[in-house]
Enzyme design. Structure first.
Site, PDB file in Angstrom:
ATOM      1  N   ASN A   1       0.805  -1.231   0.000  1.00  0.00           N
ATOM      2  CA  ASN A   1       0.000   0.000   0.000  1.00  0.00           C
ATOM      3  C   ASN A   1       0.836   1.279   0.000  1.00  0.00           C
ATOM      4  OD1 ASN A   1       0.750  -0.580   2.657  1.00  0.00           O
ATOM      5  ND2 ASN A   1      -0.980   0.553   3.482  1.00  0.00           N
TER       6      ASN A   1
ATOM      7  N   CYS B   1      -3.452   1.243   6.407  1.00  0.00           N
ATOM      8  CA  CYS B   1      -3.808   0.488   7.614  1.00  0.00           C
ATOM      9  C   CYS B   1      -4.440   1.405   8.661  1.00  0.00           C
ATOM     10  CB  CYS B   1      -2.575  -0.210   8.174  1.00  0.00           C
ATOM     11  SG  CYS B   1      -1.204   0.925   8.447  1.00  0.00           S
TER      12      CYS B   1
END
Ligand code: NDP
Length: 480
Positions: A150, A282
């Site tokens: 990510n 996250c």
């Protein structure tokens, strides 16, 4: 087509077995480069190189290590445009975001830990007139660093920088889904004069090379960022091997909005917290709890702002919302949106794959999606979706909000929005998470401890925590 190479012993090399995997550009759905599928024979070469480099690097002066690392940080800055473009192509994220967040933080990570290495000190404990204890903190030796897709270069550098600054030699694996910037970075390592073998970068899947890195007997510590299931797998696979493990895992983060918040600023920031990087952070706030008196007003303004997010080609400067990272991941997110409806949720906006015109017509784009009407216990509110999907729910009391916020297996991050100072402190104290942001989100000071509780991880990164993780303390007790 670009053929990515491993970086072993200071050189760019092909994988021993000659196998490669396709690397897909998420915005177009097309294969645009090949990634080595490294195996244990590549790992053995990296281990040999690391072994050979270990002593010299551990004995290199702090100043020299810092000088090399700062040169590396400078090279990232010099090549920021190229790296941001590479990250946007490889990951699907908007190029403006990639430059301002990913690449900016990558050089900041390296510079921060280069300086931290020169400032790090260890403790001493005096025992009156009897003795003095002091703590030696030596490098561990060969350490493994495994990072997710990510924030490819950002999280890669977040791990390797403290490891190197502390005098360790590193075997690192970026995600095979987004390998490009780590490959470009290996070229910068050569240019910066990082000695051969000090950092070795192996590309490949978790199965082919991630697992072998975590279980190799010569790798004494593993710093991992990724999903909780992979973290659990690594814990089991290394049980009994007495390795140091730092596990930064998934999140399902609550955003708690009280009626006395600064309304306009809060709505804008809650949108950012839910949808930045296509919701693939996250730390994204995907469960949004709103105090009932402002629920309807908040909902209307929130949806209006979400609908203004500009979805487009990641390479266009005006794009705010790019593609999700892969077709598999897109399908996983879409299946969660489907499940949310089966669970009784109402889609307030979004909810679909977005088809763009031109070169991005086959890209993996999903509309920012807001869902209402779900219970806290349903799958949608319990499981990490890791995409542009959030739910909104009303609450009536502070205690209820805390209970809802704490009601998942995760405990990574949270944000609380209120102008009541006492309440802010009270709620922050009770929320089960590694980070509580009050009236802000993603404001990061690299000196602070970073990590999660419950299924969100074990250990902390950041500042001295990372330096402590990557060193082995030894108590020396000297009798007077
Ligand atoms: P994964 O857990 O699938 O993968 C993370 C990394 O581990 C990848 O490089 C992966 O390789 C590798 N890997 C996979 N299996 C193994 C294995 N058995 N042994 C060793 N390494 C392995 O996570 P994602 O890449 O999908 O990243 C998304 C996840 O990361 C989300 O859950 C997110 O919350 C979490 N995350 C946590 C952060 C935190 O700081 N707490 C920050 C950012 C993300 P491969 O690419 O081949 O799968």
């Amino acid at each position: 087509m670009i053929k990515i190479e491993n970086y072993i012993n200071g050189q760019l090399v092909a994988p021993q077995m000659g196998n490669y995997l396709d690397n897909v550009e998420p915005a177009t759905g097309r294969v645009y480069s090949l990634v080595p599928e490294s195996t244990e024979s590549d790992l053995e070469l990296a281990i040999q190189a690391a072994e050979a480099a270990k002593e010299n690097w551990a004995n290199t002066s702090l100043e020299k290590r810092a000088e090399i690392l700062c040169r590396l940080a400078d090279l990232i800055d010099i090549n920021a445009d190229e790296l941001a473009k590479a990250e946007a192509i490889d990951n699907g994220k908007a190029i403006t975001f990639a430059k301002a967040v990913d690449i900016y933080r990558s050089s900041a990570n390296i510079r921060f830990f280069a300086h931290a290495g020169t400032q790090f000190s260890s403790e001493s404990h005096a025992m009156g007139n009897l003795a003095i204890n002091y703590t030696l903190r030596d490098p561990i030796g060969i350490v493994g660093c495994i990072s997710p897709w990510n924030f490819p270069l950002y999280l890669f550098t977040w791990k390797i920088a403290p490891a190197l600054a502390c005098g360790n030699v590193v075997i690192a694996k970026p995600s095979e889904v987004t390998p490009m910037t780590a490959y470009l970075f290996s070229k910068l390592c050569i240019e910066a004069g990082l000695p051969a073998g000090v950092l070795n970068i192996l590309h490949g899947t978790g199965g082919s090379i991630g697992g072998p890195i975590t279980t190799h007997p010569k790798i004494k510590a593993v710093s991992f960022t990724g999903g909780s299931a992979t973290g659990a797998h690594i814990t089991k696979a290394t049980a009994g091997m007495f390795k140091k493990l730092s596990l930064e895992l998934g999140g399902k983060n609550p955003t708690v909005v009280f009626a006395d918040c600064d309304f306009d600023e809060t709505v804008s920031e809650v949108v950012r917290a839910a949808f930045s990087n296509q919701g693939q952070i996250c730390l994204c706030g995907s469960r949004i709890y709103i105090e009932r008196p402002i629920y309807d007003k908040f909902k209307a303004t929130f949806i209006e702002k979400v609908q203004q997010i500009n979805i487009g080609d990641p390479l266009a400067a005006s794009t705010q919302h790019g593609a999700t990272v892969s077709e598999d991941h897109m399908n996983k997110i879409l299946s969660y949106i489907e499940l949310a409806q089966q669970e009784g949720g109402t889609i307030l906006t979004g909810g679909k794959r977005r088809t763009l015109d031109g070169r991005c017509k086959d890209g993996f784009f999903i509309e920012p999606t807001v869902i209402e009407g779900l219970s806290n216990q349903c799958h949608t509110n319990q499981e990490e979706i890791f995409g542009p999907v959030c739910t909104i729910m009303p609450f009536d009391t502070e205690q209820e909000a805390i209970k809802l916020a704490n009601g998942t297996q995760y405990g990574l991050a949270s944000s609380v929005w209120t102008n009541d100072l006492k309440r802010a402190h009270r709620v922050a104290k009770q929320i089960e998470a590694g980070i509580v942001w009050i009236n802000c989100w993603l404001l990061r000071d690299l000196r602070t401890p970073f990590g999660g509780v419950k299924s969100s991880g074990v250990g902390r990164e950041g500042g001295l925590e990372a330096m402590r993780f990557f060193t082995e303390p030894k108590n020396v007790c000297v009798k007077y």
